[in-house]
Enzyme design. Structure first.
Site, mmCIF file in Angstrom:
data_model
loop_
_atom_site.group_PDB
_atom_site.id
_atom_site.type_symbol
_atom_site.label_atom_id
_atom_site.label_comp_id
_atom_site.label_asym_id
_atom_site.label_seq_id
_atom_site.Cartn_x
_atom_site.Cartn_y
_atom_site.Cartn_z
ATOM 1 N N ARG A 104 18.028 10.240 -41.556
ATOM 2 C CA ARG A 104 18.564 9.940 -40.213
ATOM 3 C C ARG A 104 19.784 10.824 -40.029
ATOM 4 O O ARG A 104 20.751 10.750 -40.793
ATOM 5 C CB ARG A 104 18.942 8.460 -40.093
ATOM 6 C CG ARG A 104 19.751 8.174 -38.843
ATOM 7 C CD ARG A 104 19.856 6.711 -38.495
ATOM 8 N NE ARG A 104 18.611 6.193 -37.969
ATOM 9 C CZ ARG A 104 18.518 5.187 -37.096
ATOM 10 N NH1 ARG A 104 19.604 4.584 -36.659
ATOM 11 N NH2 ARG A 104 17.343 4.772 -36.677
ATOM 12 N N HIS A 131 12.597 10.228 -32.296
ATOM 13 C CA HIS A 131 12.592 9.005 -33.106
ATOM 14 C C HIS A 131 11.123 8.600 -33.309
ATOM 15 O O HIS A 131 10.658 7.580 -32.784
ATOM 16 C CB HIS A 131 13.380 7.903 -32.401
ATOM 17 C CG HIS A 131 13.798 6.780 -33.303
ATOM 18 N ND1 HIS A 131 13.418 6.691 -34.629
ATOM 19 C CD2 HIS A 131 14.571 5.684 -33.064
ATOM 20 C CE1 HIS A 131 13.931 5.602 -35.155
ATOM 21 N NE2 HIS A 131 14.633 4.972 -34.238
ATOM 22 N N GLN A 134 10.058 5.004 -34.565
ATOM 23 C CA GLN A 134 10.175 3.965 -33.535
ATOM 24 C C GLN A 134 8.938 3.958 -32.646
ATOM 25 O O GLN A 134 8.373 2.900 -32.349
ATOM 26 C CB GLN A 134 11.429 4.243 -32.686
ATOM 27 C CG GLN A 134 11.650 3.228 -31.577
ATOM 28 C CD GLN A 134 11.991 1.848 -32.108
ATOM 29 O OE1 GLN A 134 12.912 1.707 -32.893
ATOM 30 N NE2 GLN A 134 11.263 0.821 -31.685
ATOM 31 N N ASP A 226 16.457 1.690 -23.144
ATOM 32 C CA ASP A 226 17.248 1.962 -24.350
ATOM 33 C C ASP A 226 18.700 2.185 -23.914
ATOM 34 O O ASP A 226 18.979 2.282 -22.707
ATOM 35 C CB ASP A 226 16.678 3.202 -25.078
ATOM 36 C CG ASP A 226 17.261 3.382 -26.479
ATOM 37 O OD1 ASP A 226 17.898 2.437 -26.997
ATOM 38 O OD2 ASP A 226 17.106 4.471 -27.057
ATOM 39 N N CYS A 265 14.243 -0.700 -28.003
ATOM 40 C CA CYS A 265 14.136 -0.407 -29.447
ATOM 41 C C CYS A 265 15.295 -1.008 -30.241
ATOM 42 O O CYS A 265 15.214 -1.063 -31.467
ATOM 43 C CB CYS A 265 13.989 1.088 -29.678
ATOM 44 S SG CYS A 265 15.465 2.014 -29.333
ATOM 45 N N ARG A 293 8.419 -2.550 -36.809
ATOM 46 C CA ARG A 293 8.911 -1.347 -37.509
ATOM 47 C C ARG A 293 8.480 -1.409 -38.983
ATOM 48 O O ARG A 293 8.110 -0.403 -39.575
ATOM 49 C CB ARG A 293 10.455 -1.268 -37.428
ATOM 50 C CG ARG A 293 11.027 -1.039 -36.043
ATOM 51 C CD ARG A 293 10.680 0.332 -35.492
ATOM 52 N NE ARG A 293 11.064 1.406 -36.366
ATOM 53 C CZ ARG A 293 12.288 1.945 -36.446
ATOM 54 N NH1 ARG A 293 13.246 1.517 -35.634
ATOM 55 N NH2 ARG A 293 12.561 2.928 -37.286
HETATM 56 N N1 CP Z 1 15.756 1.141 -33.233
HETATM 57 C C1 CP Z 1 16.378 1.604 -34.330
HETATM 58 O O1 CP Z 1 16.114 2.729 -34.814
HETATM 59 O O2 CP Z 1 17.281 0.733 -34.849
HETATM 60 P P1 CP Z 1 18.399 1.123 -35.913
HETATM 61 O O3 CP Z 1 19.300 2.157 -35.252
HETATM 62 O O4 CP Z 1 19.122 -0.168 -36.203
HETATM 63 O O5 CP Z 1 17.735 1.694 -37.124
#
Ligand code: CP
Length: 306
Positions: A104, A131, A134, A226, A265, A293
């Site tokens: 990430r 992403h 997601q 979002d 998300c 997820r």
């Molecule tokens: N939606 C998502 O990726 O959540 P986090 O940022 O908590 O990992």
């Protein structure tokens, strides 16, 4: 099905068949948590994160454990990368110890460098551009509702960010229509639009950008939103003011179907892009969405390691 691919950097690299395969696998895995419980036995997969995370981190940690593997969480700031060791050299070293890496980070280029210079599968756990984990999971959630087909009317409203980029790619690959309710000032990038319009032409999906929020959600089966300011982005009062008319509130819902489903998300900024009245309403499926997820990421790991 092309089994040579070993990384999951963007849905661009995946075919409709591969995406559908992983959606179906997610469903099987959700029904039986012990499926593939030894798949990652004696394997170590690290999470290299330099942005905060709750869902991605926890679902990968739990998922890797449930598949019999060992998960190592790495705070990017604690590594020699922070002191200047190159990403290329780090990728080579990581590959000597690990069996996989979830990253990430900020730039998409970073996940690409790890994928190019290492020999282990690299998974994009979010970059500024995409992403994909997601959206793989969200496609599974929509499929669980029995809505993932040509008749679906899904509208994404708000900021045109990494989540939307991956959502557009996923829908364009699957040949399903999608409407984006967004400000003219904050549209998806030209590069993303060019790519998804091209994919949509091949798959038969229609992608619409609409600047009036009530028109955008008219007759929608699903409204997805979002945050307005993503991680690493500077707070901008001007942007928030511009996007405020895209808030997902009860008034906006009145233009959609009465049983419209609400997706986000998470994390949500309540009373900003979505109101508590909506996220806590019977229309909201955000907790099912968050749970999925775990199942979708296990399916992705099964696909990459089988
Ligand atoms: N939606 C998502 O990726 O959540 P986090 O940022 O908590 O990992």
């Amino acid at each position: 099905m092309d089994k040579k691919k070993k990384d999951f950097l963007t849905l661009r690299d995946y075919s409709k068949e591969e995406i559908e395969y992983m959606i179906n696998l997610s469903s099987k895995i959700k029904k039986d948590r012990n499926l593939y419980c030894d798949l990652l036995s004696k394997k170590s997969i690290a999470l290299l994160f330099n942005k905060q995370s709750t869902r991605t981190r926890l679902s990968f940690e739990a998922g890797i454990t449930q598949l019999g593997g060992n998960c190592i969480y790495l705070d990017a700031d604690s590594l020699q990368i922070k002191r200047g060791e190159t990403l290329e050299d780090s990728a080579r070293v990581f590959s000597r110890y690990l069996d996989g890496l979830v990253i990430r980070t900020f730039e998409q280029k970073t996940v690409e460098i790890f994928a190019e210079n290492g020999t282990i599968p690299v998974i994009n756990g979010l970059t500024d551009t995409y992403h994909p984990c997601q959206i793989l999971s969200d496609l599974f959630t929509i499929s669980e509702l029995g809505l993932l087909d040509k008749s679906l009317r899904l509208t994404y409203v708000g900021d045109c960010n990494n989540v939307l980029n991956s959502l557009l790619i996923g829908f364009a690959k699957l040949g399903i229509d999608i409407t984006v309710g967004c400000s003219q000032k904050y549209e998806p990038s030209k590069e993303i639009l060019e790519y998804v319009y091209n994919q949509a032409e091949k798959s038969g999906s229609h992608i619409k950008l609409v600047h009036d929020p009530s028109v955008a959600v008219s007759g929608a089966d699903i409204i997805y939103t979002d945050v307005w300011v993503s991680m690493g982005e500077k707070d901008s009062e001007e942007k928030i003011a511009e996007l405020s008319k895209f808030q997902v509130n009860e008034k906006l819902l009145s233009f959609a179907k009465p049983d419209v489903k609400i997706m986000h998300c998470l994390p949500a900024h309540r009373e900003s892009e979505i109101t508590s009245a909506v996220i806590d309403s019977k229309n909201s499926i955000v907790w099912q969405q968050a749970e999925n997820r775990l199942h979708a990421q296990k399916a992705l790991l099964v696909y990459l390691y089988s």
